[in-house]
Design a protein around this motif. Structure first.
Motif, PDB file in Angstrom:
ATOM      1  N   GLU A  14       0.816  -1.226   0.000  1.00 15.84           N
ATOM      2  CA  GLU A  14       0.000   0.000   0.000  1.00 15.84           C
ATOM      3  C   GLU A  14       0.845   1.270   0.000  1.00 15.84           C
ATOM      4  OE1 GLU A  14      -3.943  -0.198   2.080  1.00 15.84           O
ATOM      5  OE2 GLU A  14      -2.832  -1.598   3.342  1.00 15.84           O
ATOM      6  N   SER A  15       2.104   1.159  -0.401  1.00 10.30           N
ATOM      7  CA  SER A  15       2.972   2.330  -0.354  1.00 10.30           C
ATOM      8  C   SER A  15       3.887   2.409  -1.570  1.00 10.30           C
ATOM      9  CB  SER A  15       3.801   2.300   0.931  1.00 10.30           C
ATOM     10  OG  SER A  15       4.666   3.396   1.005  1.00 10.30           O
ATOM     11  N   LEU A  16       4.815   1.449  -1.716  1.00  9.45           N
ATOM     12  CA  LEU A  16       5.796   1.482  -2.797  1.00  9.45           C
ATOM     13  C   LEU A  16       5.743   0.183  -3.584  1.00  9.45           C
ATOM     14  CD1 LEU A  16       8.972   2.834  -0.941  1.00  9.45           C
ATOM     15  CD2 LEU A  16       7.476   4.122  -2.477  1.00  9.45           C
ATOM     16  N   SER A  17       5.785   0.289  -4.896  1.00  6.10           N
ATOM     17  CA  SER A  17       5.979  -0.895  -5.714  1.00  6.10           C
ATOM     18  C   SER A  17       7.415  -1.367  -5.554  1.00  6.10           C
ATOM     19  CB  SER A  17       5.697  -0.585  -7.187  1.00  6.10           C
ATOM     20  OG  SER A  17       6.689   0.310  -7.695  1.00  6.10           O
ATOM     21  N   ALA A  18       7.695  -2.585  -5.997  1.00  7.00           N
ATOM     22  CA  ALA A  18       9.067  -3.082  -5.932  1.00  7.00           C
ATOM     23  C   ALA A  18      10.003  -2.184  -6.736  1.00  7.00           C
ATOM     24  CB  ALA A  18       9.128  -4.517  -6.442  1.00  7.00           C
ATOM     25  N   GLU A  19       9.526  -1.691  -7.882  1.00  7.25           N
ATOM     26  CA  GLU A  19      10.345  -0.810  -8.712  1.00  7.25           C
ATOM     27  C   GLU A  19      10.639   0.503  -7.989  1.00  7.25           C
ATOM     28  OE1 GLU A  19       7.638  -2.356  -9.685  1.00  7.25           O
ATOM     29  OE2 GLU A  19       8.349  -3.738 -11.231  1.00  7.25           O
ATOM     30  N   ALA A  20       9.613   1.072  -7.349  1.00  9.44           N
ATOM     31  CA  ALA A  20       9.808   2.329  -6.619  1.00  9.44           C
ATOM     32  C   ALA A  20      10.728   2.128  -5.427  1.00  9.44           C
ATOM     33  CB  ALA A  20       8.459   2.879  -6.168  1.00  9.44           C
ATOM     34  N   ALA A  21      10.609   1.003  -4.751  1.00 13.00           N
ATOM     35  CA  ALA A  21      11.503   0.718  -3.620  1.00 13.00           C
ATOM     36  C   ALA A  21      12.940   0.582  -4.088  1.00 13.00           C
ATOM     37  CB  ALA A  21      11.047  -0.554  -2.906  1.00 13.00           C
ATOM     38  N   ALA A  22      13.148  -0.092  -5.214  1.00  8.66           N
ATOM     39  CA  ALA A  22      14.511  -0.250  -5.742  1.00  8.66           C
ATOM     40  C   ALA A  22      15.107   1.102  -6.107  1.00  8.66           C
ATOM     41  CB  ALA A  22      14.491  -1.173  -6.960  1.00  8.66           C
ATOM     42  N   ASP A  23      14.317   1.967  -6.714  1.00  3.53           N
ATOM     43  CA  ASP A  23      14.803   3.300  -7.084  1.00  3.53           C
ATOM     44  C   ASP A  23      15.166   4.115  -5.849  1.00  3.53           C
ATOM     45  OD1 ASP A  23      14.492   2.778  -9.784  1.00  3.53           O
ATOM     46  OD2 ASP A  23      12.521   3.718  -9.926  1.00  3.53           O
ATOM     47  N   ALA A  24      14.336   4.007  -4.803  1.00  6.86           N
ATOM     48  CA  ALA A  24      14.610   4.765  -3.574  1.00  6.86           C
ATOM     49  C   ALA A  24      15.898   4.286  -2.907  1.00  6.86           C
ATOM     50  CB  ALA A  24      13.434   4.630  -2.612  1.00  6.86           C
ATOM     51  N   ILE A  25      16.097   2.985  -2.870  1.00  6.25           N
ATOM     52  CA  ILE A  25      17.328   2.442  -2.277  1.00  6.25           C
ATOM     53  C   ILE A  25      18.538   2.854  -3.103  1.00  6.25           C
ATOM     54  CG2 ILE A  25      18.585   0.309  -1.777  1.00  6.25           C
ATOM     55  CD1 ILE A  25      15.818  -0.948  -1.158  1.00  6.25           C
ATOM     56  N   ALA A  26      18.409   2.779  -4.418  1.00  4.76           N
ATOM     57  CA  ALA A  26      19.528   3.160  -5.283  1.00  4.76           C
ATOM     58  C   ALA A  26      19.926   4.612  -5.061  1.00  4.76           C
ATOM     59  CB  ALA A  26      19.148   2.931  -6.746  1.00  4.76           C
ATOM     60  N   ALA A  27      18.945   5.491  -4.833  1.00  7.21           N
ATOM     61  CA  ALA A  27      19.258   6.898  -4.585  1.00  7.21           C
ATOM     62  C   ALA A  27      20.084   7.045  -3.316  1.00  7.21           C
ATOM     63  CB  ALA A  27      17.966   7.704  -4.475  1.00  7.21           C
ATOM     64  N   GLY A  28      19.764   6.249  -2.286  1.00 11.54           N
ATOM     65  CA  GLY A  28      20.546   6.294  -1.057  1.00 11.54           C
ATOM     66  C   GLY A  28      21.946   5.739  -1.238  1.00 11.54           C
ATOM     67  N   VAL A  29      22.067   4.679  -2.023  1.00 13.19           N
ATOM     68  CA  VAL A  29      23.398   4.109  -2.289  1.00 13.19           C
ATOM     69  C   VAL A  29      24.277   5.130  -2.997  1.00 13.19           C
ATOM     70  CG1 VAL A  29      24.653   2.330  -3.573  1.00 13.19           C
ATOM     71  CG2 VAL A  29      22.542   1.731  -2.352  1.00 13.19           C
ATOM     72  N   ARG A  30      23.715   5.847  -3.968  1.00 15.73           N
ATOM     73  CA  ARG A  30      24.512   6.813  -4.752  1.00 15.73           C
ATOM     74  C   ARG A  30      25.021   7.960  -3.892  1.00 15.73           C
ATOM     75  NH1 ARG A  30      20.196   5.866  -8.561  1.00 15.73           N
ATOM     76  NH2 ARG A  30      20.931   4.442 -10.192  1.00 15.73           N
ATOM     77  N   ARG A  31      24.299   8.307  -2.819  1.00 19.28           N
ATOM     78  CA  ARG A  31      24.778   9.363  -1.936  1.00 19.28           C
ATOM     79  C   ARG A  31      26.091   8.973  -1.254  1.00 19.28           C
ATOM     80  NH1 ARG A  31      19.288  10.921   1.492  1.00 19.28           N
ATOM     81  NH2 ARG A  31      18.056  11.787  -0.242  1.00 19.28           N
ATOM     82  N   VAL A  32      26.267   7.685  -1.006  1.00 19.67           N
ATOM     83  CA  VAL A  32      27.428   7.204  -0.273  1.00 19.67           C
ATOM     84  C   VAL A  32      28.491   6.633  -1.206  1.00 19.67           C
ATOM     85  CG1 VAL A  32      28.185   5.674   1.596  1.00 19.67           C
ATOM     86  CG2 VAL A  32      25.887   6.657   1.651  1.00 19.67           C
ATOM     87  N   LEU A  33      28.033   5.948  -2.256  1.00 26.59           N
ATOM     88  CA  LEU A  33      28.950   5.273  -3.192  1.00 26.59           C
ATOM     89  C   LEU A  33      28.646   5.740  -4.615  1.00 26.59           C
ATOM     90  CD1 LEU A  33      28.503   1.669  -1.735  1.00 26.59           C
ATOM     91  CD2 LEU A  33      30.402   3.228  -1.256  1.00 26.59           C
ATOM     92  N   PRO A  34      28.979   6.987  -4.921  1.00 25.32           N
ATOM     93  CA  PRO A  34      28.601   7.532  -6.229  1.00 25.32           C
ATOM     94  C   PRO A  34      29.219   6.787  -7.411  1.00 25.32           C
ATOM     95  CG  PRO A  34      30.140   8.993  -5.101  1.00 25.32           C
ATOM     96  CD  PRO A  34      29.704   7.979  -4.107  1.00 25.32           C
ATOM     97  N   GLY A  35      30.316   6.099  -7.193  1.00 24.96           N
ATOM     98  CA  GLY A  35      30.959   5.404  -8.298  1.00 24.96           C
ATOM     99  C   GLY A  35      30.589   3.945  -8.422  1.00 24.96           C
TER     100      GLY A  35
END
Length: 397
Positions: A14-35
Motif C-alpha cells: 500500500e505504499s511502494l511498488s518493488a520498482e519504486a523501492a529499488a529506485d529509492a534504495i539506489a538513490a541512497g546508495v549513490r549518496r554514499v557510493l557515487p561510483g
C-alpha cells in the motif's frame, strides 16, 4: 571495496511498488557510493506488480479489461501475456488486492475473488495454453469461492439457492455443482505461484494468520475459520481432483484460500520464487555483487516463511555475499532471518502510519544512506583494536 551493489527489494504494501523501492534504495546508495555499479532487481512475489514485471522481463504485454473488484464493483483490471504468446499471468492483487478495498470496507468475510475468475476467463479467450496465477497482497478470504463461481461453478445452500459472495457465506454451503465450469480449463495448464507455508485451515490457517491484517475482528476470524473448514470439506467432496489435500496442503491458504479453490480445479500450487525468479536471472546477478540490499514493509518472525528478503538472503549466501535488509517496521524475530547480516528500520522517529506511507520513498532513501555510511565506516576500521591490553573484535552487530 563496495564496487557492485545488487538492490533486490520487494514492494512495501500500500505504499511502494518493488520498482519504486529499488529506485529509492539506489538513490541512497549513490549518496554514499557515487561510483558504484548498482544492479536493480525489483522482485515480485506473486502480489502487486507481478504481471507487469513478468511482461517486461519476457517482452510481453499487459491486457486491460473490466472485472469485478473485491467489494463487488466493476473496476479496471489487467493480466499479462508473456513473450511467446502461450502463457498468461493473472495477478490476483490486480482485481482482489487489499489496496482495492477501501479502509472503511475491510471485512474479509465479505470480499470476493470473483474478479480473479473473470480474469482467468479473459485469459482463456486469448487462446493461451498456460495460465500462471500470482498470489499475494490479497484483500479476500473466500477460499477462491468467488473465482469458481465466475468460472461456472454453482455454490448452493441447503435449499438449493446460490450463495452470495464472501467467505462468511461458506458456513451455509451445502453442495457445489461443478457441471457449469468452463470446459476450457481442462485444456490449459493452470499454475499458482504461492507461498507454500500458507494453508487453508487449522491453527495456522489463513483466517487466523492473515484475517486481522485484512480487517477481521477476533470474532470474524473465528467465523471465517469455521466457514473455510466447511468450504474445504464440501469442495473436496463435490469438486476436487482426486487425492487433493485442500485443508492443509502447502499453498492452499494462498491469497485467502484462493490456492485451495484453484487446486480443486487441478491447478498445481508451486513455490512462488521457483516460478517467478527464474525470469530475472537473480542467482547470477547476486554472484557478482559485493553487497546485496533487500527490503520489505515488515521484517519479523514471518519473514523466513516465504518472504522476499529471506529468499534473497538464502540465494545470496549460496555465493557468500553479505546482505543488508531494510524494512518499514522491525518486529519480533527481525534479527534472526537466516542469511541477513544486518537489518535497519527506515523510520528515524515515531510517526503516524499515514505519514510513513506517504513519505516511504524519502524514508527508504535516507535509511539506505544511514546504513551504508555505517557499513563504509566499518570497512575503514582496523581488523582488531587494542583495548586495555585485550584483543577485541571491532565489528558491531
Amino acid at each position: 571495496m563496495l564496487n557492485r551493489v545488487v538492490v533486490a527489494p520487494s514492494g512495501f504494501k500500500e505504499s511502494l511498488s518493488a520498482e519504486a523501492a529499488a529506485d529509492a534504495i539506489a538513490a541512497g546508495v549513490r549518496r554514499v557510493l557515487p561510483g558504484a555499479e548498482i544492479d536493480l532487481v525489483p522482485l515480485v512475489d506473486g502480489g502487486e506488480g507481478t504481471a507487469l514485471a513478468l511482461a517486461a522481463a519476457s517482452g510481453g504485454r499487459i491486457v486491460t479489461t473490466a472485472a469485478t473488484g473485491p467489494v463487488g464493483e466493476t473496476i479496471a483490471a489487467h493480466f499479462a501475456l508473456l513473450g511467446g504468446g502461450d502463457t498468461a499471468v493473472v495477478e490476483m492483487a490486480a482485481v482482489a488486492g487489499l489496496s482495492l478495498v477501501p479502509r472503511g470496507l475491510r471485512d474479509p468475510g465479505a470480499t470476493t475473488t470473483y474478479g480473479v475468475g473473470e480474469l482467468i476467463r479473459a485469459a482463456l479467450d486469448t487462446g493461451v495454453r498456460r495460465i500462471l496465477v500470482g498470489c499475494g497482497d490479497s484483500g479476500t478470504s473466500d477460499g477462491g469461492a468467488g473465482a469458481l463461481q465466475a468460472l461456472g461453478a454453482r455454490l448452493l445452500d441447503a435449499e438449493g439457492r446460490e450463495l452470495p459472495h464472501g467467505g462468511r457465506e461458506l458456513t451455509r454451503l451445502h453442495r457445489i455443482d461443478p457441471t457449469g465450469l468452463d470446459a476450457r480449463l481442462a485444456e490449459v495448464e493452470l499454475l499458482v505461484a504461492c507461498n507454500p507455508y500458507n494453508v487453508l485451515c487449522g491453527e495456522r490457517g489463513v483466517a487466523r494468520v492473515f484475517g486481522p491484517q485484512k480487517g477481521a475482528t477476533p470474532a470474524q476470524v473465528e467465523e471465517l475459520s469455521v466457514a473455510l473448514e466447511n468450504w474445504a470439506f464440501v469442495l473436496t467432496r463435490d469438486a476436487a481432483v482426486p487425492e487433493s489435500d485442500l485443508r492443509s496442503g502447502p499453498g492452499t491458504g494462498a491469497s485467502g484460500g484462493l490456492g485451495a479453490g484453484l487446486a480443486a480445479l487441478g491447478a498445481r500450487l508451486l513455490p512462488r520464487f521457483d516460478v517467478l525468479l527464474d525470469h530475472l536471472d537473480l542467482d547470477a546477478r547476486l554472484a557478482r555483487a559485493d553487497l546485496v540490499v533487500t527490503a520489505e514493509g515488515a521484517l519479523d518472525h514471518q519473514t523466513p516463511r516465504g518472504k522476499v528478503p529471506a529468499e534473497v538472503a538464502r540465494r545470496a549466501k549460496l555465493h557468500g555475499r553479505p546482505v543488508l535488509a531494510l524494512a518499514g517496521t522491525l518486529g519480533e524475530g527481525s534479527g534472526e532471518v537466516p542469511g541477513v547480516d544486518a537489518c535497519h528500520g527506515i523510520l528515524p522517529a515515531p510517526m503516524e502510519l499515514a505519514e510513513a506511507l506517504l513519505r516511504a520513498s524519502e524514508l527508504l532513501t535516507d535509511a539506505t544512506e544511514r546504513a551504508l555510511r555505517m557499513i563504509v565506516l566499518g570497512t575503514r576500521l582496523p581488523a582488531q583494536a587494542e583495548v586495555s591490553g585485550t584483543q577485541r573484535p571491532s565489528s558491531v552487530r
